[in-house]
Design a protein around this motif. Structure first.
Motif, PDB file in Angstrom:
ATOM      1  N   ALA A 101    -113.090 115.768 -81.486  1.00 15.66           N
ATOM      2  CA  ALA A 101    -114.191 115.595 -80.529  1.00 15.66           C
ATOM      3  C   ALA A 101    -113.608 115.259 -79.170  1.00 15.66           C
ATOM      4  O   ALA A 101    -112.589 114.563 -79.068  1.00 15.66           O
ATOM      5  CB  ALA A 101    -115.131 114.490 -80.989  1.00 15.66           C
ATOM      6  N   PHE A 102    -114.253 115.759 -78.139  1.00 17.69           N
ATOM      7  CA  PHE A 102    -113.835 115.482 -76.770  1.00 17.69           C
ATOM      8  C   PHE A 102    -114.729 114.398 -76.190  1.00 17.69           C
ATOM      9  O   PHE A 102    -115.908 114.294 -76.525  1.00 17.69           O
ATOM     10  CB  PHE A 102    -113.910 116.751 -75.917  1.00 17.69           C
ATOM     11  N   LYS A 103    -114.171 113.602 -75.308  1.00 16.27           N
ATOM     12  CA  LYS A 103    -114.905 112.503 -74.699  1.00 16.27           C
ATOM     13  C   LYS A 103    -114.871 112.655 -73.183  1.00 16.27           C
ATOM     14  O   LYS A 103    -113.818 112.930 -72.605  1.00 16.27           O
ATOM     15  CB  LYS A 103    -114.288 111.157 -75.103  1.00 16.27           C
ATOM     16  N   PHE A 104    -116.042 112.496 -72.560  1.00 19.76           N
ATOM     17  CA  PHE A 104    -116.118 112.567 -71.099  1.00 19.76           C
ATOM     18  C   PHE A 104    -115.383 111.371 -70.478  1.00 19.76           C
ATOM     19  O   PHE A 104    -115.603 110.231 -70.858  1.00 19.76           O
ATOM     20  CB  PHE A 104    -117.578 112.568 -70.641  1.00 19.76           C
ATOM     21  N   ILE A 105    -114.498 111.646 -69.540  1.00 19.33           N
ATOM     22  CA  ILE A 105    -113.747 110.591 -68.859  1.00 19.33           C
ATOM     23  C   ILE A 105    -114.275 110.386 -67.442  1.00 19.33           C
ATOM     24  O   ILE A 105    -114.730 109.306 -67.082  1.00 19.33           O
ATOM     25  CB  ILE A 105    -112.237 110.908 -68.812  1.00 19.33           C
ATOM     26  N   LYS A 106    -114.240 111.433 -66.624  1.00 16.74           N
ATOM     27  CA  LYS A 106    -114.749 111.320 -65.269  1.00 16.74           C
ATOM     28  C   LYS A 106    -114.898 112.715 -64.661  1.00 16.74           C
ATOM     29  O   LYS A 106    -114.347 113.694 -65.177  1.00 16.74           O
ATOM     30  CB  LYS A 106    -113.829 110.476 -64.389  1.00 16.74           C
ATOM     31  N   SER A 107    -115.649 112.797 -63.571  1.00 16.96           N
ATOM     32  CA  SER A 107    -115.771 114.031 -62.801  1.00 16.96           C
ATOM     33  C   SER A 107    -114.788 114.011 -61.649  1.00 16.96           C
ATOM     34  O   SER A 107    -114.572 112.958 -61.024  1.00 16.96           O
ATOM     35  CB  SER A 107    -117.195 114.190 -62.254  1.00 16.96           C
ATOM     36  N   ILE A 108    -114.193 115.154 -61.369  1.00 13.43           N
ATOM     37  CA  ILE A 108    -113.267 115.279 -60.241  1.00 13.43           C
ATOM     38  C   ILE A 108    -113.817 116.352 -59.319  1.00 13.43           C
ATOM     39  O   ILE A 108    -113.979 117.508 -59.722  1.00 13.43           O
ATOM     40  CB  ILE A 108    -111.853 115.646 -60.715  1.00 13.43           C
ATOM     41  N   ASP A 109    -114.109 115.983 -58.093  1.00  9.67           N
ATOM     42  CA  ASP A 109    -114.664 116.914 -57.120  1.00  9.67           C
ATOM     43  C   ASP A 109    -113.552 117.765 -56.523  1.00  9.67           C
ATOM     44  O   ASP A 109    -112.360 117.423 -56.576  1.00  9.67           O
ATOM     45  CB  ASP A 109    -115.384 116.134 -56.014  1.00  9.67           C
ATOM     46  N   TYR A 110    -113.953 118.880 -55.907  1.00  9.27           N
ATOM     47  CA  TYR A 110    -113.012 119.678 -55.141  1.00  9.27           C
ATOM     48  C   TYR A 110    -112.520 118.883 -53.924  1.00  9.27           C
ATOM     49  O   TYR A 110    -113.228 118.007 -53.410  1.00  9.27           O
ATOM     50  CB  TYR A 110    -113.699 120.948 -54.629  1.00  9.27           C
ATOM     51  N   PRO A 111    -111.330 119.218 -53.431  1.00 12.63           N
ATOM     52  CA  PRO A 111    -110.917 118.650 -52.134  1.00 12.63           C
ATOM     53  C   PRO A 111    -111.900 119.067 -51.043  1.00 12.63           C
ATOM     54  O   PRO A 111    -112.380 120.203 -51.026  1.00 12.63           O
ATOM     55  CB  PRO A 111    -109.534 119.275 -51.902  1.00 12.63           C
ATOM     56  N   ARG A 112    -112.229 118.116 -50.157  1.00 16.49           N
ATOM     57  CA  ARG A 112    -113.184 118.382 -49.089  1.00 16.49           C
ATOM     58  C   ARG A 112    -112.635 117.902 -47.749  1.00 16.49           C
ATOM     59  O   ARG A 112    -111.835 116.966 -47.688  1.00 16.49           O
ATOM     60  CB  ARG A 112    -114.518 117.675 -49.361  1.00 16.49           C
ATOM     61  N   ASP A 113    -113.100 118.551 -46.702  1.00 14.68           N
ATOM     62  CA  ASP A 113    -112.780 118.084 -45.362  1.00 14.68           C
ATOM     63  C   ASP A 113    -113.427 116.712 -45.161  1.00 14.68           C
ATOM     64  O   ASP A 113    -114.621 116.557 -45.410  1.00 14.68           O
ATOM     65  CB  ASP A 113    -113.313 119.081 -44.318  1.00 14.68           C
ATOM     66  N   PRO A 114    -112.668 115.713 -44.718  1.00 13.22           N
ATOM     67  CA  PRO A 114    -113.228 114.357 -44.614  1.00 13.22           C
ATOM     68  C   PRO A 114    -114.366 114.236 -43.609  1.00 13.22           C
ATOM     69  O   PRO A 114    -115.199 113.332 -43.740  1.00 13.22           O
ATOM     70  CB  PRO A 114    -112.018 113.501 -44.193  1.00 13.22           C
ATOM     71  N   GLU A 115    -114.439 115.129 -42.623  1.00 15.93           N
ATOM     72  CA  GLU A 115    -115.499 115.035 -41.618  1.00 15.93           C
ATOM     73  C   GLU A 115    -116.712 115.883 -41.989  1.00 15.93           C
ATOM     74  O   GLU A 115    -117.847 115.404 -41.986  1.00 15.93           O
ATOM     75  CB  GLU A 115    -114.949 115.453 -40.249  1.00 15.93           C
ATOM     76  N   THR A 116    -116.500 117.146 -42.338  1.00 14.16           N
ATOM     77  CA  THR A 116    -117.624 118.044 -42.609  1.00 14.16           C
ATOM     78  C   THR A 116    -118.047 118.021 -44.074  1.00 14.16           C
ATOM     79  O   THR A 116    -119.151 118.459 -44.389  1.00 14.16           O
ATOM     80  CB  THR A 116    -117.254 119.479 -42.237  1.00 14.16           C
ATOM     81  N   ARG A 117    -117.184 117.544 -44.951  1.00 16.72           N
ATOM     82  CA  ARG A 117    -117.392 117.547 -46.390  1.00 16.72           C
ATOM     83  C   ARG A 117    -117.432 118.964 -46.961  1.00 16.72           C
ATOM     84  O   ARG A 117    -117.826 119.171 -48.104  1.00 16.72           O
ATOM     85  CB  ARG A 117    -118.681 116.791 -46.788  1.00 16.72           C
ATOM     86  N   HIS A 118    -117.001 119.959 -46.187  1.00 19.84           N
ATOM     87  CA  HIS A 118    -116.900 121.317 -46.703  1.00 19.84           C
ATOM     88  C   HIS A 118    -115.726 121.417 -47.673  1.00 19.84           C
ATOM     89  O   HIS A 118    -114.717 120.718 -47.530  1.00 19.84           O
ATOM     90  CB  HIS A 118    -116.701 122.314 -45.552  1.00 19.84           C
ATOM     91  N   LEU A 119    -115.858 122.309 -48.666  1.00 27.67           N
ATOM     92  CA  LEU A 119    -114.771 122.507 -49.621  1.00 27.67           C
ATOM     93  C   LEU A 119    -113.544 123.065 -48.911  1.00 27.67           C
ATOM     94  O   LEU A 119    -113.647 123.917 -48.019  1.00 27.67           O
ATOM     95  CB  LEU A 119    -115.198 123.481 -50.723  1.00 27.67           C
ATOM     96  N   THR A 120    -112.385 122.610 -49.334  1.00 28.65           N
ATOM     97  CA  THR A 120    -111.129 123.079 -48.743  1.00 28.65           C
ATOM     98  C   THR A 120    -110.212 123.702 -49.801  1.00 28.65           C
ATOM     99  O   THR A 120    -109.023 123.892 -49.558  1.00 28.65           O
ATOM    100  CB  THR A 120    -110.390 121.919 -48.047  1.00 28.65           C
ATOM    101  N   ALA A 121    -110.743 124.001 -50.986  1.00 32.52           N
ATOM    102  CA  ALA A 121    -109.924 124.585 -52.044  1.00 32.52           C
ATOM    103  C   ALA A 121    -110.800 125.408 -52.971  1.00 32.52           C
ATOM    104  O   ALA A 121    -112.032 125.278 -52.966  1.00 32.52           O
ATOM    105  CB  ALA A 121    -109.201 123.491 -52.830  1.00 32.52           C
ATOM    106  N   ALA A 122    -110.162 126.242 -53.754  1.00 31.33           N
ATOM    107  CA  ALA A 122    -110.846 127.036 -54.773  1.00 31.33           C
ATOM    108  C   ALA A 122    -110.055 126.935 -56.074  1.00 31.33           C
ATOM    109  O   ALA A 122    -108.923 126.441 -56.091  1.00 31.33           O
ATOM    110  CB  ALA A 122    -110.958 128.500 -54.327  1.00 31.33           C
ATOM    111  N   VAL A 123    -110.646 127.410 -57.152  1.00 32.78           N
ATOM    112  CA  VAL A 123    -109.944 127.417 -58.429  1.00 32.78           C
ATOM    113  C   VAL A 123    -108.749 128.359 -58.341  1.00 32.78           C
ATOM    114  O   VAL A 123    -108.847 129.469 -57.823  1.00 32.78           O
ATOM    115  CB  VAL A 123    -110.898 127.857 -59.561  1.00 32.78           C
TER     116      VAL A 123
END
Length: 257
Positions: free
Chosen positions: A222-244
């Motif tokens: 069984a797998f257990k949820f640990i935490k969510s990890i967001d994409y890297p974001r620009d600290p000012e605009t909060r726009h994504l700065t990475a892709a898979v």
């Protein structure tokens, strides 16, 4: 030597459209309702209630109207007062709780199977809240022996049931079925058929259990949820700065149900 007698699972609900753009569950609930209309309640060997969970979102083919319904089933939200400004999904979650619950009460329905799709290539996963839920664990083990087209896994969220916020937490034993990959707003026949097989086998397991079949125990991963990890974001605009990364695309995906 003392014997352990477990109670029968007398009532089951199959819910689809909790997220209105995850269409395998929507189509499956509608198909089950057509079968009941044609053949009567005896079409399944156990009592099954079918629920189109978020009909307004289904009508508009959107995940939700005002707020994510699958975050509205914590005890606190279900007991919150309703006002003119209450989101549609909060209102409807309380209606579903009255229909299928009340959550945490002796009158709650025995089993909810809530149907979801994901864009992630994760096969078929049963998601629930406690490793002590013997029914869900046995059902998952049963599905693993019967379904061979895709991996069958179980993910345990491991939070107090009062804090559990998704629809299946209303029932005594409940889980969501997450099947992917499938884009939102469309139906893939292969994904739909995997979901249908899982629901049919779940009904079959409950019928066998209620009829006295003894199922073997044993270990299960069984797998257990640990935490969510967001994409890297620009600290000012909060726009994504990475892709898979290309080597991971198709193996992992940012959004599950």
């Amino acid at each position: 030597m003392a014997s352990l007698f477990l109670p029968a699972l007398g009532r089951m609900a199959v819910c689809g459209g909790t997220h209105g753009n995850e269409l395998s569950g929507v189509f499956l609930v509608q198909e089950m309702e057509r079968q009941r209309k044609e053949k009567g309640d005896g079409v399944w060997p156990i009592p099954v209630t079918t629920v189109l969970s978020n009909p307004r979102a289904v009508e508009e083919c959107r995940r939700y109207i005002d707020t994510d319904m699958n975050r509205c089933f914590s005890t606190a939200t279900l007991s919150s007062p309703i006002t003119d400004s209450s989101p549609y999904e909060v209102r409807h979650a309380q209606e579903l709780n009255n229909l299928l619950g009340l959550k945490g009460s002796a009158d709650a329905i025995d089993m909810i199977c809530d149907l979801h799709n994901t864009t992630s290539n994760m096969g078929l996963t049963l998601i629930h809240y406690a490793t002590s839920d013997w029914a869900t664990m046995h059902i998952c083990k049963y599905l693993q022996t019967k379904i061979t087209k895709v991996p069958v896994r179980v993910l345990v969220m491991d939070v107090p049931i009062s804090d559990a916020y998704s629809l299946e937490s209303v029932s005594k034993h409940g889980f969501s079925i997450e099947v992917g990959p499938q884009p939102h707003g469309v139906v893939r026949a292969d994904i739909y058929l995997i979901m249908k097989e899982a629901v049919d086998l779940t009904i079959d397991w409950i019928h066998k259990f209620n009829s006295g079949t003894v199922f073997e125990g044993g270990d299960m991963e069984a797998f257990k949820f640990i935490k969510s990890i967001d994409y890297p974001r620009d600290p000012e605009t909060r726009h994504l700065t990475a892709a898979v990364h290309p080597q991971l695309q198709g193996l992992l995906s940012p959004q599950a149900g």
